[in-house]
Design a protein around this motif. Structure first.
Motif, PDB file in Angstrom:
ATOM      1  N   ASN A  27       3.082  -3.628   7.393  1.00  0.00           N
ATOM      2  CA  ASN A  27       3.106  -4.108   5.887  1.00  0.00           C
ATOM      3  C   ASN A  27       4.385  -3.659   5.178  1.00  0.00           C
ATOM      4  O   ASN A  27       4.142  -3.280   3.875  1.00  0.00           O
ATOM      5  N   ALA A  28       5.397  -3.383   5.533  1.00  0.00           N
ATOM      6  CA  ALA A  28       6.576  -2.978   5.070  1.00  0.00           C
ATOM      7  C   ALA A  28       6.861  -3.812   3.803  1.00  0.00           C
ATOM      8  O   ALA A  28       6.564  -4.926   3.797  1.00  0.00           O
ATOM      9  N   GLY A  29       7.266  -3.273   2.635  1.00  0.00           N
ATOM     10  CA  GLY A  29       7.426  -3.839   1.424  1.00  0.00           C
ATOM     11  C   GLY A  29       6.241  -3.989   0.512  1.00  0.00           C
ATOM     12  O   GLY A  29       6.533  -4.283  -0.641  1.00  0.00           O
ATOM     13  N   LYS A  30       5.110  -3.766   1.156  1.00  0.00           N
ATOM     14  CA  LYS A  30       3.754  -4.075   0.485  1.00  0.00           C
ATOM     15  C   LYS A  30       3.267  -2.719  -0.119  1.00  0.00           C
ATOM     16  O   LYS A  30       3.460  -1.754   0.751  1.00  0.00           O
ATOM     17  N   VAL A  31       2.599  -2.643  -1.412  1.00  0.00           N
ATOM     18  CA  VAL A  31       1.978  -1.554  -1.866  1.00  0.00           C
ATOM     19  C   VAL A  31       0.607  -1.658  -1.076  1.00  0.00           C
ATOM     20  O   VAL A  31      -0.035  -2.380  -1.335  1.00  0.00           O
ATOM     21  N   LEU A  32       0.269  -0.352  -0.453  1.00  0.00           N
ATOM     22  CA  LEU A  32      -0.950  -0.181   0.021  1.00  0.00           C
ATOM     23  C   LEU A  32      -1.568   0.769  -0.836  1.00  0.00           C
ATOM     24  O   LEU A  32      -1.300   1.886  -0.753  1.00  0.00           O
ATOM     25  N   THR A  33      -2.700   0.545  -1.195  1.00  0.00           N
ATOM     26  CA  THR A  33      -3.690   1.501  -1.779  1.00  0.00           C
ATOM     27  C   THR A  33      -4.044   2.508  -0.838  1.00  0.00           C
ATOM     28  O   THR A  33      -4.273   2.444   0.563  1.00  0.00           O
ATOM     29  N   ARG A  34      -4.670   3.791  -1.332  1.00  0.00           N
ATOM     30  CA  ARG A  34      -5.567   4.690  -0.578  1.00  0.00           C
ATOM     31  C   ARG A  34      -6.649   4.023   0.326  1.00  0.00           C
ATOM     32  O   ARG A  34      -6.739   4.318   1.594  1.00  0.00           O
ATOM     33  N   VAL A  70      18.264   8.856   3.600  1.00  0.00           N
ATOM     34  CA  VAL A  70      17.452   7.515   3.062  1.00  0.00           C
ATOM     35  C   VAL A  70      15.959   7.743   3.219  1.00  0.00           C
ATOM     36  O   VAL A  70      15.652   8.043   4.516  1.00  0.00           O
ATOM     37  N   LYS A  71      15.083   7.710   2.336  1.00  0.00           N
ATOM     38  CA  LYS A  71      13.672   7.817   2.394  1.00  0.00           C
ATOM     39  C   LYS A  71      13.029   6.743   2.826  1.00  0.00           C
ATOM     40  O   LYS A  71      13.402   5.547   2.061  1.00  0.00           O
ATOM     41  N   LEU A  72      12.296   6.480   3.819  1.00  0.00           N
ATOM     42  CA  LEU A  72      11.398   5.234   4.104  1.00  0.00           C
ATOM     43  C   LEU A  72      10.065   5.122   3.514  1.00  0.00           C
ATOM     44  O   LEU A  72       9.447   4.074   3.117  1.00  0.00           O
ATOM     45  N   LEU A  73       9.331   6.311   3.295  1.00  0.00           N
ATOM     46  CA  LEU A  73       8.042   6.195   2.746  1.00  0.00           C
ATOM     47  C   LEU A  73       8.162   6.551   1.156  1.00  0.00           C
ATOM     48  O   LEU A  73       8.590   7.418   0.894  1.00  0.00           O
ATOM     49  N   GLU A  74       7.716   5.500   0.472  1.00  0.00           N
ATOM     50  CA  GLU A  74       7.542   5.749  -0.918  1.00  0.00           C
ATOM     51  C   GLU A  74       6.298   5.800  -1.566  1.00  0.00           C
ATOM     52  O   GLU A  74       5.262   5.257  -1.183  1.00  0.00           O
ATOM     53  N   THR A  75       6.150   6.480  -2.531  1.00  0.00           N
ATOM     54  CA  THR A  75       4.836   6.706  -3.173  1.00  0.00           C
ATOM     55  C   THR A  75       5.043   5.738  -4.618  1.00  0.00           C
ATOM     56  O   THR A  75       6.147   5.776  -5.252  1.00  0.00           O
ATOM     57  N   VAL A  76       4.160   4.868  -4.476  1.00  0.00           N
ATOM     58  CA  VAL A  76       3.860   3.981  -5.836  1.00  0.00           C
ATOM     59  C   VAL A  76       3.250   4.442  -6.868  1.00  0.00           C
ATOM     60  O   VAL A  76       1.950   4.545  -6.655  1.00  0.00           O
ATOM     61  N   ARG A  77       3.668   5.283  -7.632  1.00  0.00           N
ATOM     62  CA  ARG A  77       2.827   6.015  -8.574  1.00  0.00           C
ATOM     63  C   ARG A  77       1.581   5.173  -9.395  1.00  0.00           C
ATOM     64  O   ARG A  77       1.797   4.200  -9.892  1.00  0.00           O
ATOM     65  N   GLY A  78       0.405   5.681  -8.968  1.00  0.00           N
ATOM     66  CA  GLY A  78      -0.824   5.117  -9.694  1.00  0.00           C
ATOM     67  C   GLY A  78      -1.248   3.833  -8.912  1.00  0.00           C
ATOM     68  O   GLY A  78      -2.276   3.204  -9.166  1.00  0.00           O
ATOM     69  N   TYR A  81       1.175   3.587  -1.534  1.00  0.00           N
ATOM     70  CA  TYR A  81       2.501   3.901  -0.615  1.00  0.00           C
ATOM     71  C   TYR A  81       2.857   2.467  -0.162  1.00  0.00           C
ATOM     72  O   TYR A  81       2.193   1.707   0.164  1.00  0.00           O
ATOM     73  N   ARG A  82       4.307   2.718   0.191  1.00  0.00           N
ATOM     74  CA  ARG A  82       5.094   1.520   0.487  1.00  0.00           C
ATOM     75  C   ARG A  82       5.974   1.853   1.746  1.00  0.00           C
ATOM     76  O   ARG A  82       6.792   3.146   1.495  1.00  0.00           O
ATOM     77  N   MET A  83       6.238   1.443   2.570  1.00  0.00           N
ATOM     78  CA  MET A  83       7.244   1.377   3.576  1.00  0.00           C
ATOM     79  C   MET A  83       8.341   0.646   3.112  1.00  0.00           C
ATOM     80  O   MET A  83       8.244  -0.399   2.891  1.00  0.00           O
ATOM     81  N   ARG A  84       9.500   1.308   2.719  1.00  0.00           N
ATOM     82  CA  ARG A  84      10.912   0.782   2.243  1.00  0.00           C
ATOM     83  C   ARG A  84      11.377  -0.358   3.284  1.00  0.00           C
ATOM     84  O   ARG A  84      11.417   0.033   4.159  1.00  0.00           O
ATOM     85  N   LEU A  85      11.697  -1.356   2.742  1.00  0.00           N
ATOM     86  CA  LEU A  85      12.462  -2.324   3.337  1.00  0.00           C
ATOM     87  C   LEU A  85      13.871  -1.930   3.329  1.00  0.00           C
ATOM     88  O   LEU A  85      14.649  -1.668   2.218  1.00  0.00           O
ATOM     89  N   LEU A  86      14.781  -1.982   4.491  1.00  0.00           N
ATOM     90  CA  LEU A  86      16.031  -1.661   4.411  1.00  0.00           C
ATOM     91  C   LEU A  86      16.898  -3.016   4.576  1.00  0.00           C
ATOM     92  O   LEU A  86      16.437  -3.749   5.427  1.00  0.00           O
ATOM     93  N   SER A  87      17.852  -3.295   3.942  1.00  0.00           N
ATOM     94  CA  SER A  87      18.596  -4.304   3.974  1.00  0.00           C
ATOM     95  C   SER A  87      19.700  -4.314   4.871  1.00  0.00           C
ATOM     96  O   SER A  87      20.092  -3.125   5.558  1.00  0.00           O
TER      97      SER A  87
END
Length: 87
Positions: A27-34, A70-78, A81-87
């Motif tokens: 689900n890379a690039g998508k924000v996934l709720t807990r 380069v961090k791959l795991l991002e927290t989208v505050r509130g 989480y999202r797996m960062r897409l690398l270009s």
């Protein structure tokens, strides 16, 4: 073996860490709720107030992200989480 390789280095993961990482990667690039992660990997009858997702994300960050600039795991505050897409 539940291992991943990053920058040529093998990283051993537990079965559940591997499941969480694979789910985020699929689900890379998508924000996934807990809640979405809980439903997908632990089932509907798991306690939604649990911090188990946060615990696994923290563990993955220590193993997969911390050694690298380069961090791959991002927290989208509130949101989650999202797996960062690398270009």
């Amino acid at each position: 073996t539940h291992e991943v390789v990053r920058a040529g280095k093998r990283i051993e993961l537990s079965r559940k860490e591997h499941e969480v990482l694979v789910f985020l990667m699929r689900n890379a690039g998508k924000v996934l709720t807990r809640d979405r992660i809980l439903e997908a990997l632990w089932g509907y009858d798991f306690q939604p107030a649990s911090n188990v997702v946060d615990v696994y994300i923290r563990s993955l960050r220590q193993k997969v992200d911390d050694p690298h600039s380069v961090k791959l795991l991002e927290t989208v505050r509130g949101s989650g989480y999202r797996m960062r897409l690398l270009s």
